[in-house]
Design an enzyme around this catalytic site. Structure first.
Site, PDB file in Angstrom:
ATOM      1  CE  LYS A 121       0.674   1.901   3.352  1.00  0.00           C
ATOM      2  NZ  LYS A 121       1.933   2.440   3.950  1.00  0.00           N
ATOM      3  CE1 TYR A 206      -2.076  -0.370   7.223  1.00  0.00           C
ATOM      4  CE2 TYR A 206      -0.876   1.655   6.837  1.00  0.00           C
ATOM      5  CZ  TYR A 206      -0.928   0.278   6.834  1.00  0.00           C
ATOM      6  OH  TYR A 206       0.167  -0.445   6.436  1.00  0.00           O
TER       7      TYR A 206
HETATM    8  P1  NAD Z   1      12.318   1.417   2.790  1.00  0.00           P
HETATM    9  O1  NAD Z   1      12.812   2.777   2.478  1.00  0.00           O
HETATM   10  O2  NAD Z   1      12.786   0.795   4.048  1.00  0.00           O
HETATM   11  O3  NAD Z   1      12.686   0.422   1.595  1.00  0.00           O
HETATM   12  C1  NAD Z   1      12.528   0.788   0.252  1.00  0.00           C
HETATM   13  C2  NAD Z   1      13.365  -0.107  -0.620  1.00  0.00           C
HETATM   14  O4  NAD Z   1      13.286   0.368  -1.959  1.00  0.00           O
HETATM   15  C3  NAD Z   1      14.864  -0.081  -0.245  1.00  0.00           C
HETATM   16  O5  NAD Z   1      15.384  -1.382  -0.321  1.00  0.00           O
HETATM   17  C4  NAD Z   1      15.486   0.796  -1.323  1.00  0.00           C
HETATM   18  O6  NAD Z   1      16.831   0.455  -1.600  1.00  0.00           O
HETATM   19  C5  NAD Z   1      14.589   0.477  -2.508  1.00  0.00           C
HETATM   20  N1  NAD Z   1      14.608   1.509  -3.549  1.00  0.00           N
HETATM   21  C6  NAD Z   1      14.697   1.278  -4.865  1.00  0.00           C
HETATM   22  N2  NAD Z   1      14.701   2.405  -5.547  1.00  0.00           N
HETATM   23  C7  NAD Z   1      14.640   3.402  -4.654  1.00  0.00           C
HETATM   24  C8  NAD Z   1      14.627   4.816  -4.776  1.00  0.00           C
HETATM   25  N3  NAD Z   1      14.665   5.436  -5.953  1.00  0.00           N
HETATM   26  N4  NAD Z   1      14.560   5.532  -3.633  1.00  0.00           N
HETATM   27  C9  NAD Z   1      14.459   4.946  -2.438  1.00  0.00           C
HETATM   28  N5  NAD Z   1      14.468   3.589  -2.269  1.00  0.00           N
HETATM   29  C10 NAD Z   1      14.557   2.831  -3.367  1.00  0.00           C
HETATM   30  O7  NAD Z   1      10.734   1.469   2.735  1.00  0.00           O
HETATM   31  P2  NAD Z   1       9.711   0.447   3.388  1.00  0.00           P
HETATM   32  O8  NAD Z   1       9.327   0.963   4.725  1.00  0.00           O
HETATM   33  O9  NAD Z   1      10.247  -0.932   3.299  1.00  0.00           O
HETATM   34  O10 NAD Z   1       8.428   0.675   2.441  1.00  0.00           O
HETATM   35  C11 NAD Z   1       8.318   0.045   1.183  1.00  0.00           C
HETATM   36  C12 NAD Z   1       6.837  -0.016   0.779  1.00  0.00           C
HETATM   37  O11 NAD Z   1       6.141  -0.758   1.761  1.00  0.00           O
HETATM   38  C13 NAD Z   1       6.144   1.334   0.703  1.00  0.00           C
HETATM   39  O12 NAD Z   1       5.238   1.341  -0.356  1.00  0.00           O
HETATM   40  C14 NAD Z   1       5.403   1.457   2.017  1.00  0.00           C
HETATM   41  O13 NAD Z   1       4.220   2.233   1.921  1.00  0.00           O
HETATM   42  C15 NAD Z   1       5.072   0.016   2.290  1.00  0.00           C
HETATM   43  N6  NAD Z   1       4.968  -0.272   3.732  1.00  0.00           N
HETATM   44  C16 NAD Z   1       3.911  -1.006   4.172  1.00  0.00           C
HETATM   45  C17 NAD Z   1       3.809  -1.307   5.514  1.00  0.00           C
HETATM   46  C18 NAD Z   1       2.685  -2.192   5.984  1.00  0.00           C
HETATM   47  O14 NAD Z   1       2.478  -2.312   7.182  1.00  0.00           O
HETATM   48  N7  NAD Z   1       1.963  -2.838   5.080  1.00  0.00           N
HETATM   49  C19 NAD Z   1       4.742  -0.837   6.432  1.00  0.00           C
HETATM   50  C20 NAD Z   1       5.818  -0.098   5.958  1.00  0.00           C
HETATM   51  C21 NAD Z   1       5.929   0.186   4.608  1.00  0.00           C
END
Ligand code: NAD
Length: 355
Positions: A121, A206
């Site tokens: 999401k 949410y």
């Molecule tokens: P994060 O920043 O920790 O991870 C993002 C990943 O994308 C990293 O591995 C990064 O290297 C990669 N990436 C690739 N291209 C990139 C760019 N141009 N800029 C930045 N990062 C890049 O983020 P996250 O917290 O893991 O979130 C990822 C997704 O998951 C988002 O869409 C977020 O909304 C979603 N999310 C959902 C929940 C949930 O409870 N369902 C919780 C947190 C995040």
């Protein structure tokens, strides 16, 4: 090329392989916080899913994940060679865990590779992108699920039942909010090009979801206002938004989302004859429920939201069943989010565009 499962389903033999059902292979795209600390550990507990590949832009992460999860060099892809995953029959599902604006591209590439898609999401950063993702998955005859884990969480399911069965009478109004104090000013969540929006896209969604699944209705009219205290940090995205929704039956909702302070994580459902609600409503560390009637508690043991949703999506594929939070569900939220942003821009109430 279709995955083995795709080929098996096409030949009508989906149920004949293993009595217990084989575990579907999941590939994680993006090895950030969520993949590392929640999704991959959950894939060690799932009954119907297992980690089959990862896609990362950082070779060192690939090496570390090979060691930790026993993956081979062939099971580590990067964003450039990702499309070769089409030739990997061990991968059935691609799970997109990238910054929001990248969901669209990788969902479509995964569908073209013949893989089912489970997308984090918000599904995308616009309704237009959501529609394109749905079309791509339909064309490829693959399932598209959106990771709305709360829909499978027992407190939320029970709250939905309270509303549906009018346990406290007819639901009349919801007060819902989710936010937190945003940290690192350099993170992608504060860049419009990657996040598509601020607190609303990230966590307000949410509260919006809860209002939609508790009322069982789509909002008809939205009124929203934005407040920005730190105009430098939040130059590109929203910091705090309050929005009100009117539903066709006359039910109403007031919602808040923020990147400005901690502690906002709840919903209260006000009904004709009582109330129920959740605190710590949307996190994955455990919910806390309450009702206005001590004889009707809202209490359940904590579950692993990530393992649960991946098992349910895998079962939907294995048993060729519909999956609740599909691409259409993601699209409906983006349509409301766009109406919220339009209301902030125009200062007027906005209708939600039809799906
Ligand atoms: P994060 O920043 O920790 O991870 C993002 C990943 O994308 C990293 O591995 C990064 O290297 C990669 N990436 C690739 N291209 C990139 C760019 N141009 N800029 C930045 N990062 C890049 O983020 P996250 O917290 O893991 O979130 C990822 C997704 O998951 C988002 O869409 C977020 O909304 C979603 N999310 C959902 C929940 C949930 O409870 N369902 C919780 C947190 C995040």
């Amino acid at each position: 090329m279709k995955s083995v499962l795709g080929a098996t389903m096409a030949s009508g033999l989906a149920h004949s392989a293993e009595p217990g059902g084989r575990k579907l292979g999941w590939a994680l795209v993006g090895l950030g916080n969520l993949s590392t600390h929640q999704i991959a550990p959950a894939l060690l507990k799932t009954k119907h899913a297992r980690l089959a590949a990862v896609v990362t832009g950082t070779p060192e992460k690939g090496v570390a994940w090979r060691g930790k999860y026993g993956l081979t060099a062939e099971q580590i892809y990067d964003y450039g060679n990702f499309d070769k995953i089409a030739n990997d029959p061990a991968v059935d599902v691609v799970c997109v865990v990238l910054p929001n604006s990248m969901h669209h591209e990788f969902t479509i590439r995964a569908a073209k590779a013949g893989k089912h898609v489970y997308c984090e999401k918000p599904m995308a950063v616009s309704a237009k992108e959501c529609r394109e993702m749905i079309v791509a998955c339909e064309a490829a005859k693959v399932k598209l699920g959106v990771a709305y884990r709360c829909q499978f969480e027992p407190h939320h399911k029970e709250a939905m039942r309270f509303s549906r069965e009018k346990v406290f009478g007819d639901l009349r109004h919801i007060d819902a909010g989710f936010g937190f104090k945003s940290g690192d000013p350099k993170q992608w969540r504060l860049r419009a090009a990657l996040a598509g929006g601020g607190a609303l896209m990230d966590v307000g969604i949410y509260a919006l979801q809860a209002c939609r699944y508790l009322t069982g209705e789509e909002p008809a009219e939205i009124t929203a206002v934005e407040t920005k205290i730190d105009k430098v940090k939040f130059a590109e995205v929203d910091e705090t938004i309050q929005w009100a929704m009117k539903f066709p039956s006359g039910k109403t909702a007031n919602c808040l989302t923020t990147y400005s302070f901690n502690g906002c994580n709840h919903f209260t459902a006000f009904c004709e004859k009582g109330r129920f609600g959740l605190n710590q409503a949307y996190g994955y560390g455990g919910q806390s429920g309450w009702t206005s009637d001590e004889k009707i508690p809202l209490e359940h043991p904590h579950t692993d939201h990530f393992a649960e949703q991946m098992d349910i999506f895998s079962q939907a594929i294995l048993q060729q069943r519909n999956f609740g939070p599909s691409g259409h569900e993601g699209l409906k939220d983006l349509l409301v989010i766009e109406a919220i942003y339009r209301s902030i821009k125009t200062g007027k109430a906005q209708a939600v565009e039809a799906i």
